[in-house]
Motif scaffolding. Structure first.
Motif, short mmCIF file in Angstrom:
data_model
loop_
_atom_site.label_atom_id
_atom_site.label_comp_id
_atom_site.label_asym_id
_atom_site.label_seq_id
_atom_site.Cartn_x
_atom_site.Cartn_y
_atom_site.Cartn_z
N PRO A 65 0.92 -1.20 -0.09
CA PRO A 65 0.06 -0.11 0.02
C PRO A 65 0.89 1.42 0.07
O PRO A 65 0.41 2.39 -0.66
CB PRO A 65 -0.66 -0.01 1.51
CG PRO A 65 -0.77 -1.51 1.76
CD PRO A 65 0.46 -2.00 1.10
N GLU A 66 2.04 1.30 0.70
CA GLU A 66 2.99 2.27 0.72
C GLU A 66 3.38 2.73 -0.67
O GLU A 66 3.46 3.96 -1.17
CB GLU A 66 4.24 2.08 1.51
CG GLU A 66 4.04 3.13 2.59
CD GLU A 66 5.23 2.81 3.79
OE1 GLU A 66 6.48 3.15 3.02
OE2 GLU A 66 5.07 2.26 4.82
N ILE A 67 3.76 1.69 -1.55
CA ILE A 67 4.33 1.99 -3.00
C ILE A 67 3.09 2.49 -3.64
O ILE A 67 3.34 3.43 -4.57
CB ILE A 67 4.93 0.62 -3.45
CG1 ILE A 67 6.06 -0.01 -2.66
CG2 ILE A 67 5.15 0.68 -4.88
CD1 ILE A 67 6.60 -1.33 -3.10
N GLU A 68 1.93 1.76 -3.55
CA GLU A 68 0.80 2.39 -4.28
C GLU A 68 0.64 3.74 -4.13
O GLU A 68 0.28 4.62 -4.79
CB GLU A 68 -0.40 1.47 -4.21
CG GLU A 68 -0.40 0.04 -4.79
CD GLU A 68 -1.24 -0.93 -4.35
OE1 GLU A 68 -1.96 -0.64 -3.05
OE2 GLU A 68 -1.82 -1.89 -4.99
N LYS A 69 0.61 4.05 -2.81
CA LYS A 69 0.42 5.41 -2.37
C LYS A 69 1.32 6.48 -2.90
O LYS A 69 1.10 7.47 -3.56
CB LYS A 69 0.27 5.51 -0.81
CG LYS A 69 -0.16 6.95 -0.27
CD LYS A 69 -0.46 6.68 1.20
CE LYS A 69 0.81 6.94 2.11
NZ LYS A 69 0.62 6.87 3.34
N THR A 70 2.69 6.12 -3.07
CA THR A 70 3.62 6.71 -3.59
C THR A 70 3.72 6.95 -5.26
O THR A 70 3.73 7.98 -5.61
CB THR A 70 5.06 6.09 -3.25
OG1 THR A 70 5.26 6.04 -1.85
CG2 THR A 70 6.18 6.96 -3.73
N ILE A 71 3.07 5.98 -5.78
CA ILE A 71 2.82 5.98 -7.26
C ILE A 71 1.61 6.88 -7.48
O ILE A 71 1.71 7.75 -8.43
CB ILE A 71 2.57 4.41 -7.84
CG1 ILE A 71 3.64 3.70 -7.82
CG2 ILE A 71 1.48 4.67 -9.24
CD1 ILE A 71 3.32 2.27 -8.25
N ALA A 72 0.51 6.89 -6.70
CA ALA A 72 -0.55 7.90 -6.67
C ALA A 72 -0.07 9.42 -6.59
O ALA A 72 -0.27 10.20 -7.44
CB ALA A 72 -1.67 7.68 -5.84
N MET A 73 0.91 9.54 -5.75
CA MET A 73 1.41 11.03 -5.62
C MET A 73 1.98 11.37 -6.75
O MET A 73 2.17 12.44 -7.31
CB MET A 73 2.19 10.97 -4.47
CG MET A 73 2.89 12.44 -4.17
SD MET A 73 1.71 13.73 -3.95
CE MET A 73 0.89 13.51 -2.21
N LEU A 129 10.21 3.06 -11.95
CA LEU A 129 10.76 2.45 -10.67
C LEU A 129 10.02 1.86 -9.57
O LEU A 129 9.80 0.56 -9.37
CB LEU A 129 11.86 3.29 -10.08
CG LEU A 129 12.54 2.59 -8.85
CD1 LEU A 129 13.33 1.49 -9.27
CD2 LEU A 129 13.36 3.66 -8.18
N LEU A 130 8.69 2.35 -9.29
CA LEU A 130 7.86 2.25 -8.27
C LEU A 130 7.04 1.07 -8.84
O LEU A 130 6.70 0.36 -8.15
CB LEU A 130 7.11 3.62 -7.89
CG LEU A 130 7.82 4.61 -6.85
CD1 LEU A 130 6.95 5.86 -7.04
CD2 LEU A 130 8.32 3.91 -5.78
N THR A 131 6.94 1.15 -9.97
CA THR A 131 5.85 0.25 -10.71
C THR A 131 6.45 -1.22 -10.75
O THR A 131 6.06 -2.14 -10.46
CB THR A 131 5.45 0.54 -12.18
OG1 THR A 131 4.67 1.77 -12.19
CG2 THR A 131 4.49 -0.45 -12.59
N SER A 132 7.72 -1.04 -11.01
CA SER A 132 8.68 -2.60 -10.88
C SER A 132 8.54 -2.74 -9.39
O SER A 132 8.54 -4.08 -9.43
CB SER A 132 10.06 -2.01 -11.59
OG SER A 132 11.00 -3.19 -11.30
N LYS A 138 4.35 -7.53 -5.24
CA LYS A 138 3.03 -8.47 -5.40
C LYS A 138 3.47 -9.89 -5.55
O LYS A 138 2.61 -10.93 -5.15
CB LYS A 138 2.10 -7.70 -6.29
CG LYS A 138 1.51 -6.74 -6.05
CD LYS A 138 0.38 -5.86 -7.03
CE LYS A 138 -0.22 -4.91 -6.44
NZ LYS A 138 -1.18 -4.33 -7.47
N ASN A 139 4.20 -10.01 -6.63
CA ASN A 139 4.79 -11.42 -6.80
C ASN A 139 5.42 -12.04 -5.65
O ASN A 139 5.03 -13.11 -5.47
CB ASN A 139 6.00 -11.35 -8.16
CG ASN A 139 6.20 -12.62 -8.60
OD1 ASN A 139 5.10 -13.63 -8.90
ND2 ASN A 139 7.42 -13.02 -8.95
N SER A 140 6.05 -11.38 -4.71
CA SER A 140 6.77 -12.09 -3.63
C SER A 140 5.44 -12.20 -2.59
O SER A 140 5.67 -13.24 -1.93
CB SER A 140 7.87 -10.87 -3.02
OG SER A 140 8.34 -11.52 -1.84
N LEU A 141 4.75 -11.39 -2.73
CA LEU A 141 3.45 -11.72 -1.63
C LEU A 141 2.72 -13.15 -2.02
O LEU A 141 2.54 -13.80 -1.51
CB LEU A 141 2.75 -10.35 -1.37
CG LEU A 141 1.43 -10.85 -0.86
CD1 LEU A 141 1.81 -11.14 0.85
CD2 LEU A 141 0.53 -9.63 -0.56
#
Length: 189
Positions: A65-73, A129-132, A138-141
């Motif tokens: 969720p933190e990465i998703e929030k950063t992508i949104a910003m 970078l963030l998408t990667s 997500k794959n690791s999860l």
């Protein structure tokens, strides 16, 4: 224990054998106590792996969720880049501490990479970078959840194996006592 080729899951966690015939596992060289000890050690190893994977899952579930929030910003900054008006927001300093911030989109962002390292990226590079990183997380999860399911199955199999060997041993001891009692009756008659 009879030698069987044990398989493993895609990440190398070995699968546990299923004991169909206890006689194949128990012998003079490996009495019941030794087999049961090996099974308990295997269960302990599986449970140790499970604890580590549960911790990994927790970290990933917080990170995504933190990465998703950063992508949104980054997307918002990209959108506001052509606009001359500044963007006002609450900036998170700590879990419960925020400060008002005035952001002027200039086409670049700074990202924390960890280990006290921050780098400047263009919005496009940052999003890539963030998408990667998001896809990797997500794959690791997904792999972690699969491994946890696999481990639970292996733990159950080893617990069933332990019960089967223990019950077989109880039955063998009872048969031995009955035979000894029968032979004692025959010798006294």
């Amino acid at each position: 224990m009879s030698e069987q080729k044990l398989t493993s899951n895609p990440r190398g966690i070995p699968s546990s054998p299923f004991v169909e015939r206890v006689e194949d596992y128990v012998s003079e060289a490996e009495p019941v106590e030794v087999v049961l000890k090996k099974f308990q050690e295997a269960i302990s190893k599986y449970k140790f792996m499970e604890v580590n994977l549960l911790q990994r899952r927790k970290v990933l579930e917080e990170k995504i969720p933190e990465i998703e929030k950063t992508i949104a910003m980054v997307d918002l900054l990209t959108e506001k880049q052509d606009s001359q008006e500044p963007l006002y927001t609450d900036f998170e300093l700590n879990d419960t501490l925020y400060a008002k911030a005035k952001i002027e989109a200039n086409g670049s962002v700074y990202l924390w990479l960890g280990a006290n390292v921050m780098l400047e990226y263009t919005c496009e590079e940052a999003k890539d970078l963030l998408t990667s990183k998001l896809n990797t997380a997500k794959n690791s999860l997904k792999n972690t959840l699969e491994d946890l399911e696999f481990l639970r199955s292996q733990i159950t199999t080893m617990e069933v194996n332990t019960a089967r060997v223990y019950n077989w041993d109880v039955k063998q001891r009872r048969l031995l006592r009955e035979q000894q009692a029968a032979s004692a009756v025959e010798t006294s008659a």
